[in-house]
Design a protein around this motif. Structure first.
Motif, short mmCIF file in Angstrom:
data_model
loop_
_atom_site.label_atom_id
_atom_site.label_comp_id
_atom_site.label_asym_id
_atom_site.label_seq_id
_atom_site.Cartn_x
_atom_site.Cartn_y
_atom_site.Cartn_z
N TYR A 114 -5.52 46.73 75.66
CA TYR A 114 -3.66 46.31 76.65
C TYR A 114 -3.14 47.14 76.36
N ILE A 115 -3.11 47.88 75.84
CA ILE A 115 -1.34 48.81 76.24
C ILE A 115 -2.45 49.38 78.28
N GLN A 116 -3.14 49.79 77.97
CA GLN A 116 -3.34 50.18 79.50
C GLN A 116 -2.61 49.01 80.82
N CYS A 117 -2.27 47.54 80.16
CA CYS A 117 -2.06 47.05 81.13
C CYS A 117 -0.13 46.43 80.60
N ALA A 118 -0.21 46.77 79.64
CA ALA A 118 0.96 46.73 79.13
C ALA A 118 2.47 47.58 80.25
N VAL A 142 6.63 48.30 75.96
CA VAL A 142 5.86 47.99 75.02
C VAL A 142 5.31 48.92 74.47
N GLU A 143 4.51 49.59 75.67
CA GLU A 143 3.46 50.69 74.73
C GLU A 143 4.20 51.72 74.28
N ARG A 144 5.33 52.15 74.71
CA ARG A 144 5.97 53.03 73.74
C ARG A 144 7.07 53.09 72.31
N ASP A 145 7.01 51.37 72.35
CA ASP A 145 7.14 50.44 70.88
C ASP A 145 5.65 50.62 69.98
N ILE A 146 4.28 50.17 70.69
CA ILE A 146 3.29 50.42 69.84
C ILE A 146 3.02 52.22 69.37
N TYR A 147 3.41 53.15 70.21
CA TYR A 147 3.17 54.43 69.87
C TYR A 147 4.21 54.89 69.28
N LEU A 148 5.07 54.70 69.05
CA LEU A 148 6.65 54.77 67.61
C LEU A 148 5.97 53.87 66.81
N THR A 149 5.34 52.76 66.70
CA THR A 149 4.57 53.26 65.27
C THR A 149 3.66 53.54 64.88
N LEU A 150 2.60 53.87 65.59
CA LEU A 150 1.46 55.10 64.72
C LEU A 150 1.86 55.82 64.01
N LEU A 169 -6.18 56.27 68.84
CA LEU A 169 -5.42 56.30 69.82
C LEU A 169 -4.91 56.93 70.48
N THR A 170 -3.81 58.15 69.75
CA THR A 170 -3.38 59.06 70.32
C THR A 170 -4.03 60.24 71.38
N GLN A 171 -5.43 60.17 70.33
CA GLN A 171 -6.09 61.25 70.55
C GLN A 171 -7.41 60.63 71.98
N ILE A 172 -7.45 59.15 71.87
CA ILE A 172 -8.55 59.00 73.01
C ILE A 172 -7.09 58.52 74.39
N ARG A 173 -6.74 58.09 73.92
CA ARG A 173 -5.62 57.11 74.99
C ARG A 173 -4.25 58.66 75.26
N ALA A 180 -6.47 50.19 89.82
CA ALA A 180 -6.29 51.44 90.48
C ALA A 180 -5.02 51.62 89.77
N GLN A 181 -4.45 50.72 88.86
CA GLN A 181 -2.95 50.71 88.55
C GLN A 181 -3.33 51.92 86.80
N VAL A 182 -4.29 51.22 86.39
CA VAL A 182 -4.32 51.89 85.09
C VAL A 182 -4.85 53.11 85.04
N ALA A 183 -5.75 53.54 86.67
CA ALA A 183 -6.62 54.65 86.45
C ALA A 183 -5.92 55.71 86.11
N ILE A 184 -4.15 55.77 87.18
CA ILE A 184 -3.79 56.40 87.15
C ILE A 184 -2.71 56.80 86.46
N ARG A 185 -2.46 55.59 85.86
CA ARG A 185 -1.17 55.59 84.57
C ARG A 185 -2.21 57.16 83.46
N ASN A 186 -3.69 56.17 83.44
CA ASN A 186 -4.23 57.44 82.57
C ASN A 186 -3.90 58.85 82.77
N SER A 187 -4.40 59.09 84.20
CA SER A 187 -4.94 60.13 84.80
C SER A 187 -3.67 60.79 84.73
#
Length: 588
Positions: free
Chosen positions: A432-436, A440-448, A454-458, A527-534
């Motif tokens: 879900y985070i990869q496509c959000a 939205v991604e910022r709010d989820i990570y700030l909660t954790l 999740l922070t370690q693996i992605r 492609a967008q998810v792959a570049i964002r992860n990279s």
């Protein structure tokens, strides 16, 4: 008197003739209804008696209206009656046939069928047919005539042969055919495995018969285009048996898995992770834990959590692992090489802190496909030493190797097999985070918490925009303008401006052009998810490098690192002892 009877006879004959002519005229709508009923009856009889001849004839009498256009003889003073023309349903061409069927006065149905049909079936047919074509049994008449019809005989001579005889002949010829085929196949197999001394090929010793493993290797080496193990490897049970035999041969090497083994595993993980996962689950559990701990990236979680089925590629990989067994220095040295390889993009910055002789001592034992590119990044003007000088000129003491290993373990710890359960739990959240959206991604990570799985693996992608300006400028130069256009698509203007502000006018115009092209077309989400992860991983590496510049040179050891080194040395000593005992036995 005579003329009187003659005239009466002529008058009556004329009336009867006119009546016959009138009754013989059939209305067009009556003919349509009769044709509809005949077709329905024929369809019913074809299904009721397939491949049986029959004749159907249906006649109906229409129920007509008697209408008068004359006015009534007596009209009331308060009602002015006008003559009304009543159109009969049988004269109206717009009325459906289904509306005319209830206007049937009487119907006569005649069916001619073969005499071979018994009385019971005839009675059932009469009752069912009237119901099927919507006629009334009490009102309408139905006549069934049975006749004996002569059919043309097209029977061949084979039709007169009993079925039992044909079945027996078929079984006999099949048995003869398979016997001849089996004997021919057996002669072919014997000729392939005949000893050189016997020209006739009649005898072959059990010692000359190859094992399934050797047969598989020979088939693969002689036919590079064929799948390993020929057609027998398509059987999953046979695949499992051959894989287990090769795995047992492989784990006899106490140094398994070596760096070369892990490189081959990593290549297959990028192409067919499901097949590699199926292969790993054939290993003993202790080797599964060991292989998983040496994973180089997060693809390892996909390999171990989503296994597929064994295929020919797994057997080919095992064959290659068995062929490239190499002598690895015991102790900490093999583990150090594997750990340096696991650092991947972090390896150049990590090795720059050590002396050149120490680094080249490590790079000489690395595979050239990894060592040369790494040397070019660390020493752009001296990397040719790997090709021009001898390895003996560079040495690394065991204590220094242990120190480098400890620091490399702190830079990238090994994977823990228990984290697979957490990966299964957070898998949906990761997707879900990869496509959000970035917000939205910022709010989820700030909660954790900061040290969450999740922070370690992605690593979080939003930190690319929230970081220091010089770090953002550094990562902007790593990726192309087209990559940034794909990443910035469907983001807010605030985030876009943070990137555009740090570009010159030419690159800013090019970025806007790419964004317009994406708006007119369709975005590739993969492609967008792959570049964002990279970008997230690259930014994390840059940030870690900035934060650890001072700490990398310090020799900070942990208890876990010391235990791991002690375990590696214990295994190395045990291996040396076993080899020494084997050599003594051979000498004796």
């Amino acid at each position: 008197m005579k003329y009187y009877f003659l005239g009466l006879f002529v008058f009556l004959f004329t009336i009867l003739a006119n009546a016959q002519i009138v009754s013989g005229e059939k209305l067009p709508r009556v003919a349509e209804v009769e044709e509809k009923l005949i077709n329905d009856a024929s369809s019913f009889l074809q299904r009721r008696f397939p491949n049986t001849p029959f004749i159907v004839a249906i006649e109906i009498d229409p129920l007509r209206r008697i209408a008068s256009n004359t006015s009534r003889e007596k009209s009331l003073p308060y009602y002015e009656f006008q003559g009304e023309e009543i159109i009969d349903e049988w004269d109206d061409q717009n009325i459906s046939i289904y509306n005319l069927i209830p206007r049937i006065k009487k119907a006569r149905v005649k069916i001619v069928i073969p005499s071979s049909i018994n009385i019971k079936e005839v009675e059932d047919t009469e009752r069912e047919l009237l119901s099927f074509i919507k006629l009334v049994p009490v009102r309408d008449e139905m006549e069934v005539v049975q006749k004996t019809w002569q059919t043309s005989s097209n029977e061949s001579i084979f039709d007169k042969i009993p079925g039992e005889l044909i079945l027996a002949a078929t079984i006999l010829f099949s048995a003869i055919f398979f016997t001849i085929f089996f004997k021919k196949s057996l002669r072919t197999i014997n000729s392939n495995y005949t000893t050189p001394g016997n020209e006739g090929g009649a005898r072959s010793s059990a010692m000359d018969m190859p094992s399934p493993v050797n047969a598989t290797n020979r088939s693969t080496s002689n036919n590079p285009g064929m799948a390993a193990g020929d057609i027998h490897l398509r059987d999953p049970i046979k695949l499992k048996e051959i894989a287990n035999i090769k795995i047992q041969d492989l784990i006899r090497d106490k140094n398994f898995p070596t760096l070369s083994d892990m490189i081959l595993f990593a290549k297959m993980a990028e192409t067919t992770p499901q097949s590699l996962g199926a292969l790993f689950y054939e290993f003993p559990i202790e080797y599964q834990r060991k292989i998983f701990s040496l994973g180089v990236n997060n693809v390892w979680y996909t390999v171990f959590s989503e296994p597929g089925s064994l295929d020919d590629g797994c057997i080919q990989l095992l064959d290659r692992l068995l062929r490239i067994r190499e002598n690895v220095a015991p102790g900490i040295w093999g583990s150090l090489l594997t750990q340096i390889w696991r650092l991947s993009d972090k390896a150049p910055d990590f090795l720059k802190q050590f002396k050149q002789d120490e680094v080249f001592a490590i790079l000489f034992d690395m595979p050239k496909s990894f060592g040369i590119p790494l040397a070019r990044k660390i020493y752009p003007g001296a990397w040719g030493i790997l090709l021009t000088q001898d390895k003996k000129n560079f040495t690394l003491l065991d204590e220094k190797a242990k120190e480098i290993f400890r620091l490399a373990m702190r830079e990238k710890p090994r994977f823990d097999i228990s984290s697979l359960a957490q990966y299964h739990k957070d898998k949906d959240l990761i997707e879900y985070i990869q496509c959000a959206k970035v917000e939205v991604e910022r709010d989820i990570y700030l909660t954790l918490p900061d040290d969450s799985f999740l922070t370690q693996i992605r690593p979080p992608f939003y930190k690319v925009f929230d970081g220091e300006p010089h770090l953002l400028q550094q990562i902007i130069g790593i990726y192309s303008i087209k990559d940034w256009a794909i990443v910035l698509f469907n983001t807010s203007h605030e985030l876009r401006n943070k990137i555009i502000e740090r570009l010159d006018s030419k690159k800013a115009y090019l970025l806007s052009s790419h964004l317009r092209n994406i708006d007119n077309g369709k975005i590739d989400i993969t492609a967008q998810v792959a570049i964002r992860n990279s970008m997230a991983v690259t930014y994390k590496n840059i940030l870690d490098s900035e934060n650890k510049k001072q700490a990398l040179g310090k020799n900070i050891a942990s208890d876990n690192d010391d235990k791991l080194i002690a375990g590696i040395e214990k295994v190395a000593k045990a291996t040396e002892t076993n080899e020494k005992n084997d050599n003594d036995k051979e000498a004796a």
